[in-house]
Design a protein around this motif. Structure first.
Motif, mmCIF file in Angstrom:
data_model
loop_
_atom_site.group_PDB
_atom_site.id
_atom_site.type_symbol
_atom_site.label_atom_id
_atom_site.label_comp_id
_atom_site.label_asym_id
_atom_site.label_seq_id
_atom_site.Cartn_x
_atom_site.Cartn_y
_atom_site.Cartn_z
ATOM 1 N N SER A 62 -67.077 87.489 31.252
ATOM 2 C CA SER A 62 -68.061 88.085 30.344
ATOM 3 C C SER A 62 -67.506 88.244 28.933
ATOM 4 C CB SER A 62 -68.506 89.438 30.890
ATOM 5 O OG SER A 62 -67.379 90.288 31.015
ATOM 6 N N ALA A 63 -66.533 87.395 28.572
ATOM 7 C CA ALA A 63 -65.917 87.456 27.257
ATOM 8 C C ALA A 63 -65.893 86.062 26.626
ATOM 9 C CB ALA A 63 -64.493 88.003 27.368
ATOM 10 N N VAL A 64 -65.673 86.021 25.315
ATOM 11 C CA VAL A 64 -65.571 84.755 24.586
ATOM 12 C C VAL A 64 -64.356 84.788 23.674
ATOM 13 C CG1 VAL A 64 -67.999 84.087 24.635
ATOM 14 C CG2 VAL A 64 -67.191 85.589 22.847
ATOM 15 N N GLN A 65 -63.862 83.591 23.325
ATOM 16 C CA GLN A 65 -62.685 83.502 22.469
ATOM 17 C C GLN A 65 -62.734 82.201 21.678
ATOM 18 O OE1 GLN A 65 -58.996 83.708 24.618
ATOM 19 N NE2 GLN A 65 -57.750 83.584 22.789
ATOM 20 N N LEU A 66 -62.300 82.288 20.428
ATOM 21 C CA LEU A 66 -62.137 81.083 19.629
ATOM 22 C C LEU A 66 -60.846 80.404 20.055
ATOM 23 C CD1 LEU A 66 -63.029 82.113 15.953
ATOM 24 C CD2 LEU A 66 -64.356 80.691 17.504
ATOM 25 N N CYS A 67 -60.836 79.084 20.025
ATOM 26 C CA CYS A 67 -59.624 78.350 20.360
ATOM 27 C C CYS A 67 -59.592 77.046 19.569
ATOM 28 C CB CYS A 67 -59.564 78.066 21.860
ATOM 29 S SG CYS A 67 -60.889 76.982 22.424
ATOM 30 N N THR A 68 -58.436 76.437 19.551
ATOM 31 C CA THR A 68 -58.285 75.139 18.915
ATOM 32 C C THR A 68 -58.687 74.072 19.919
ATOM 33 O OG1 THR A 68 -56.412 76.029 17.696
ATOM 34 C CG2 THR A 68 -56.638 73.646 17.739
ATOM 35 N N LYS A 69 -59.382 73.049 19.463
ATOM 36 C CA LYS A 69 -59.752 71.950 20.352
ATOM 37 C C LYS A 69 -58.489 71.232 20.818
ATOM 38 C CE LYS A 69 -64.404 70.833 18.862
ATOM 39 N NZ LYS A 69 -65.242 69.841 18.178
ATOM 40 N N LYS A 70 -58.513 70.765 22.052
ATOM 41 C CA LYS A 70 -57.369 70.081 22.644
ATOM 42 C C LYS A 70 -56.935 68.873 21.818
ATOM 43 C CE LYS A 70 -58.746 71.398 27.276
ATOM 44 N NZ LYS A 70 -59.382 70.960 28.498
ATOM 45 N N GLU A 71 -57.886 68.215 21.204
ATOM 46 C CA GLU A 71 -57.587 67.017 20.411
ATOM 47 C C GLU A 71 -56.696 67.331 19.202
ATOM 48 O OE1 GLU A 71 -61.400 66.692 22.565
ATOM 49 O OE2 GLU A 71 -60.775 68.089 21.009
ATOM 50 N N MET A 72 -56.601 68.579 18.807
ATOM 51 C CA MET A 72 -55.830 68.969 17.630
ATOM 52 C C MET A 72 -54.405 69.398 17.964
ATOM 53 S SD MET A 72 -57.971 68.417 15.360
ATOM 54 C CE MET A 72 -59.580 67.758 15.691
ATOM 55 N N TYR A 73 -54.077 69.452 19.242
ATOM 56 C CA TYR A 73 -52.782 69.983 19.668
ATOM 57 C C TYR A 73 -51.613 69.232 19.046
ATOM 58 C CZ TYR A 73 -49.081 71.763 22.617
ATOM 59 O OH TYR A 73 -47.928 72.348 23.059
ATOM 60 N N GLU A 74 -51.699 67.914 18.971
ATOM 61 C CA GLU A 74 -50.577 67.129 18.434
ATOM 62 C C GLU A 74 -50.250 67.520 16.994
ATOM 63 O OE1 GLU A 74 -51.464 62.876 17.128
ATOM 64 O OE2 GLU A 74 -53.168 63.281 18.465
ATOM 65 N N TYR A 75 -51.245 67.926 16.221
ATOM 66 C CA TYR A 75 -51.008 68.332 14.833
ATOM 67 C C TYR A 75 -50.393 69.726 14.771
ATOM 68 C CZ TYR A 75 -54.065 64.368 14.227
ATOM 69 O OH TYR A 75 -54.608 63.118 14.303
ATOM 70 N N LEU A 76 -50.787 70.574 15.701
ATOM 71 C CA LEU A 76 -50.217 71.920 15.747
ATOM 72 C C LEU A 76 -48.729 71.866 16.075
ATOM 73 C CD1 LEU A 76 -53.018 73.808 17.683
ATOM 74 C CD2 LEU A 76 -52.536 73.898 15.249
#
Length: 189
Positions: A62-76
């Motif tokens: 019953s909660a929500v969260q912002l996250c980075t898309k998996k496709e962006m992980y290599e840049y992180l």
């Protein structure tokens, strides 16, 4: 308030909090109903689903969260140290599975199912943030009860415990046969 304004407020709260936020808490902060907040969340999910967005929105029970898309992980990874991933051994996965499907459960109940001492496995899962203490059982000795966390849901990509795959009777019989086979092999040695 318009859909865009409401979505902006939800987005700002989620961005600032960093962690998941209960939908009911968002509704209370915005002085509106949960169903209105869900409309704003759907709007944000649609907005973030576009290819030009690096942000996503995940729902955890019953909660929500912002996250980075998996496709962006290599840049992180290029800009930050790669986060250490918890390596789950077979015994940790076995223990985690038992806790996930049988929770709330005591350490002794886990040990009865596994047939071996599970102190180390349960402690490691607590350290990794996948399992937490839920309270104490009202029984002699008042043993601790364990269950899974939001981090467990996040790590395994499920919204709630109801989304875990169901174990069919055929699988249970296969597991029993494998266990009996392992016992027989150990006895032959």
């Amino acid at each position: 308030m318009t859909r865009e304004e409401g979505a902006s407020i939800v987005e700002a709260i989620l961005f600032t909090m960093g962690d998941s936020v209960e939908i009911s808490a968002l509704a209370k902060a915005m002085e509106t109903e949960s169903k209105e907040v869900k409309k704003y969340i759907e709007y944000l999910k649609e907005k973030y689903s576009k290819e030009d967005s690096g942000i996503g929105l995940i729902e955890l029970e019953s909660a929500v969260q912002l996250c980075t898309k998996k496709e962006m992980y290599e840049y992180l990874v290029k800009i930050a140290k790669a986060p250490k991933k918890a390596v789950l051994t077979d015994s940790l996965m076995e223990t985690l599975s038992i806790i996930a499907y049988k929770q709330p459960i005591t350490r002794l109940e886990v040990e009865k199912i596994r047939g071996v001492n599970s102190d180390h496995a349960v402690n490691r899962l607590v350290e990794f943030g996948l399992v937490q203490e839920l309270g104490r059982l009202d029984a002699p000795g008042r043993p601790l009860l364990f269950g899974t966390t939001e981090e467990f849901l996040r790590s395994f990509g499920v919204r709630s415990l109801e989304d875990l795959p169901a174990i069919g009777t055929v699988q249970v019989e296969e597991f029993k046969a494998q266990a009996e086979q392992e016992i027989n092999v150990k006895l032959d040695i």
